[in-house]
Design a protein around this motif. Sequence first.
Motif, short mmCIF file in Angstrom:
data_model
loop_
_atom_site.label_atom_id
_atom_site.label_comp_id
_atom_site.label_asym_id
_atom_site.label_seq_id
_atom_site.Cartn_x
_atom_site.Cartn_y
_atom_site.Cartn_z
N SER A 147 0.79 -1.23 0.00
CA SER A 147 0.00 0.00 0.00
C SER A 147 0.82 1.28 0.00
CB SER A 147 -0.92 0.01 1.23
OG SER A 147 -0.16 -0.08 2.42
N SER A 177 2.56 4.64 -0.65
CA SER A 177 2.32 5.69 -1.66
C SER A 177 3.54 6.59 -1.83
CB SER A 177 1.11 6.54 -1.23
OG SER A 177 1.33 7.12 0.04
N VAL A 224 -3.78 -0.10 -4.42
CA VAL A 224 -3.47 -0.73 -3.13
C VAL A 224 -3.77 -2.22 -3.24
CG1 VAL A 224 -4.15 -0.92 -0.71
CG2 VAL A 224 -3.81 1.34 -1.74
#
Length: 509
Positions: free
Chosen positions: A337, A339, A454
Amino acid sequence: MAKQPTKKTETKSFEQSLWDTATALRGNLEPSEYKYPVLALIFLKYVGDAFTIQRDKLIADGHGSVAEQPFAYTKDNVFYLPEESRWSYLQQHSKQEDISLKIDTALALIEKSNEALRGALPDNLFSRLQIENASLSALIDAVNNIDTTSSEDVIGRVYEYFLANFAANEGKKGGEFYTPNSIVNLIAEMIEPYSGKIYDPCCGSGGMFVQSLKFIENHQGNKKDISVYGQEFTATTFKLAKMNLAIRGISANLGEAPRDTLKNDQHLDLKADYIMANPPFNIDKWRGEDELLDDARWAGYEVPPVGNANYAWLLHMISKLSVNGTAGIVLANGSMSTSTKGELAIRKQILENDLVDCIVNLPSQLFYGTQIPACIWFLSKNKKRKADNTGKTLFIDAREIGYMKGRVLRDFTAEDIAKVAQTYHNWRDGENYEDIAGFCKSSELEEIKKHDYVLTPGRYVGAAEEEDDGIPFEEKMADLTAKLGEQFAQSAKLENDIKANLKGLGYEF
């Protein structure tokens, strides 16, 4: 939740007894060091017994004239041992004051006499550590009780037991070279490495290779159908891996020496059919700011950021896959996940290139040295198998499976592993697969895009459906209300009793 399997007290007793003797060395050595003399002695016992069996067979068959010739052993994959390196010789001299020197000499002679063991055995280990003679002699006697002829894999089982216990007792440092069997077994059962080239770029003590061999043997395959390639950075762990593979009869190319895979890849032209790996989690500063910017492994992708090596490992392994290759890679949960600039871009590119076959979210407390939550990325260069899963990714949330093996460590039963592996196989092969709320979901790329790329399985599998017990809601509420009324009454009575007791002591509200 799976039930805890019954323990085999007989095997446990034998291994535990040997372990207890070995731990006596902790008074002489640092915890991070005492595993090496123990495992070296187990290795010497194994090769010594194998040599003796082969020698006796040669003599019994009338070939005594070649019983001291190296070729008479190497032709049957048995290591040739000069007289001073044989276990019988060491055991005979175990009470002498120079036994440390004799063991070091034995290891050096074995390495010199067998090309396959070059660079594999400890150098002057026992002399350097200066172990007390009484402790060393007791350990030799304990190792001498290992009957390597009673079972084909008894020495491997003992070696594996010791690796696991060293990892558990040393915490983070010990866990770095050992991946728990529960995870290795799961990866092997899922990707099914029957034949071809198997690769582990951060092979530790070689557990992935050992389990690949076990998988092949358990499924009536032939270990001659696989070729093993790997690399390891830490010199002492590199030697552990070589010994571990040697006692299993596994021939492997681990490179010329211990090296950092990301900075010094020793298998530049390798294309592997199977990759099984557990790279170190979240390593930062794995390269300099201006290093490896034009590396061929990142071709077509963003350059992996300096602050975390997780995506460098992913791209390295993608570059090593053959046209039909499959990989099972253990990574920290954050990899699904993140970023962070660069990492999100790489994950999007990997997904757009349709390489993510399956993501398995693992339960906590599986590892000896870290509490970091982990997952397994399964990558595939070819999703057109029995079922065409082009553009699809399978998500499995396995956080609720397993059982607590002790106070701090979780393990999988065979049934747990079969459940996850069979779900993947059913999806991969297009046979009897169906989404199960709270456990598994097959998702198209468009759905993944809606979740901003994700890959956390919980985003897709949803919540498990609760079983309907058939009791009407009104009836449940009436029952719960009655129980709550009883509890309130008991609470009031208890409060009055406490007040009365306090009043009797002169303390009144």
